[in-house]
Structures are given as structure tokens and as C-alpha cells.
Design a protein around this motif. Sequence first.
Motif, mmCIF file in Angstrom:
data_model
loop_
_atom_site.group_PDB
_atom_site.id
_atom_site.type_symbol
_atom_site.label_atom_id
_atom_site.label_comp_id
_atom_site.label_asym_id
_atom_site.label_seq_id
_atom_site.Cartn_x
_atom_site.Cartn_y
_atom_site.Cartn_z
ATOM 1 N N LEU A 134 0.825 -1.211 0.000
ATOM 2 C CA LEU A 134 0.000 0.000 0.000
ATOM 3 C C LEU A 134 0.857 1.258 0.000
ATOM 4 O O LEU A 134 0.541 2.235 -0.683
ATOM 5 C CB LEU A 134 -0.926 0.011 1.213
ATOM 6 N N PHE A 135 1.941 1.246 0.755
ATOM 7 C CA PHE A 135 2.825 2.401 0.833
ATOM 8 C C PHE A 135 3.453 2.697 -0.527
ATOM 9 O O PHE A 135 3.449 3.842 -0.999
ATOM 10 C CB PHE A 135 3.910 2.162 1.885
ATOM 11 N N ARG A 137 2.486 1.627 -3.480
ATOM 12 C CA ARG A 137 1.468 1.900 -4.492
ATOM 13 C C ARG A 137 1.005 3.358 -4.409
ATOM 14 O O ARG A 137 0.759 3.997 -5.423
ATOM 15 C CB ARG A 137 0.277 0.959 -4.333
ATOM 16 N N LYS A 138 0.923 3.868 -3.194
ATOM 17 C CA LYS A 138 0.475 5.243 -3.002
ATOM 18 C C LYS A 138 1.468 6.236 -3.609
ATOM 19 O O LYS A 138 1.078 7.209 -4.243
ATOM 20 C CB LYS A 138 0.289 5.527 -1.518
ATOM 21 N N PHE A 139 2.760 5.984 -3.419
ATOM 22 C CA PHE A 139 3.774 6.912 -3.877
ATOM 23 C C PHE A 139 4.259 6.645 -5.299
ATOM 24 O O PHE A 139 5.002 7.435 -5.859
ATOM 25 C CB PHE A 139 4.964 6.943 -2.917
ATOM 26 N N ARG A 141 2.154 6.085 -7.907
ATOM 27 C CA ARG A 141 1.161 6.551 -8.883
ATOM 28 C C ARG A 141 1.582 7.893 -9.461
ATOM 29 O O ARG A 141 1.991 8.804 -8.745
ATOM 30 C CB ARG A 141 -0.212 6.688 -8.238
#
Length: 145
Positions: A134-135, A137-139, A141
Motif C-alpha cells: 500500500l505504501f 502503491r500510493k507513492f 502513482r
Amino acid sequence: MVKTVFKGVWFFSLIGLLAVFFYVYASLPESVVVYGELDAVRVSKELLFYISIAVIAGWNVLVYLVPSLMRPSSEFMVWLCGLIICFNLFFIITLGFINIFNSNERYDYSNMGFAVYGSLILLVVSSLSWPFYLFFRKFSRKPQV
């Protein structure tokens, strides 16, 4: 498609876990040493049976319980199935270790520590992989223009 494959692997890991569990349970003595040699932690065979069944059922029911309680993404379900597969593998190896430790045969069970610790490390890495996913994937994008 990936979710279906992981659910299939999970199902076969559960079947394997139950087969190993019943085999180990049949060969255990009435008083089972769970940990230690000199100051051994002993439990009865029945107590080990009921605790093991509760832990196995508690972990593996999450495959059905999580989707019914919330609407998780397909990625989360793949991760959850992978985590439970790793748990099943860890429990298979742990039950094998308990079986060897309580057998009357002379066996150098110190060599089995690699498998026990390796499966534990795999379980920890698998459990920590979702927050890292999640970490990153968030950064990772790219902003929409």
C-alpha cells in the motif's frame, strides 16, 4: 484469475495441514512436550488437539469471513490467501517438529530449526508485505494531468 489460483492453493494447503495434523495427533503420546527439554512445557494430547483445531479454524475461516463482512479488493484477498497459506505451512512444519520431538526415536531435531525459523520468517514477511504494498502503491502513482 490470480485470486482463484490463490484460493486453490489455499484449499490444498488446508487439506495438507489437516492430513498432517491428524497423522501427528495419532502418533503423539498422552503427555505432549511442546517446548523445552529440562523444564519442559507439557500439555495433554486432547488440549493440544482442541487448541490446534481452534487456531486452524480461526485462521482459515478468514477466507470466507472477510469477503462477507466487507468488500475487500481482489488484491487484498490475494494477499490474505497468501498469508493464510504461509500460516498453514508454518503450522505443518511446527506440528512435524512437535511430532519428531515427542517420538521415541533418536533424531537430531536441531537440524529442523532452519525449517521452523524459515517458515516463521516467511509468515512475518507475508504479513508485512500488505502495508509495504500500500505504501509503495500510493507513492508510485503518477499524477493525472
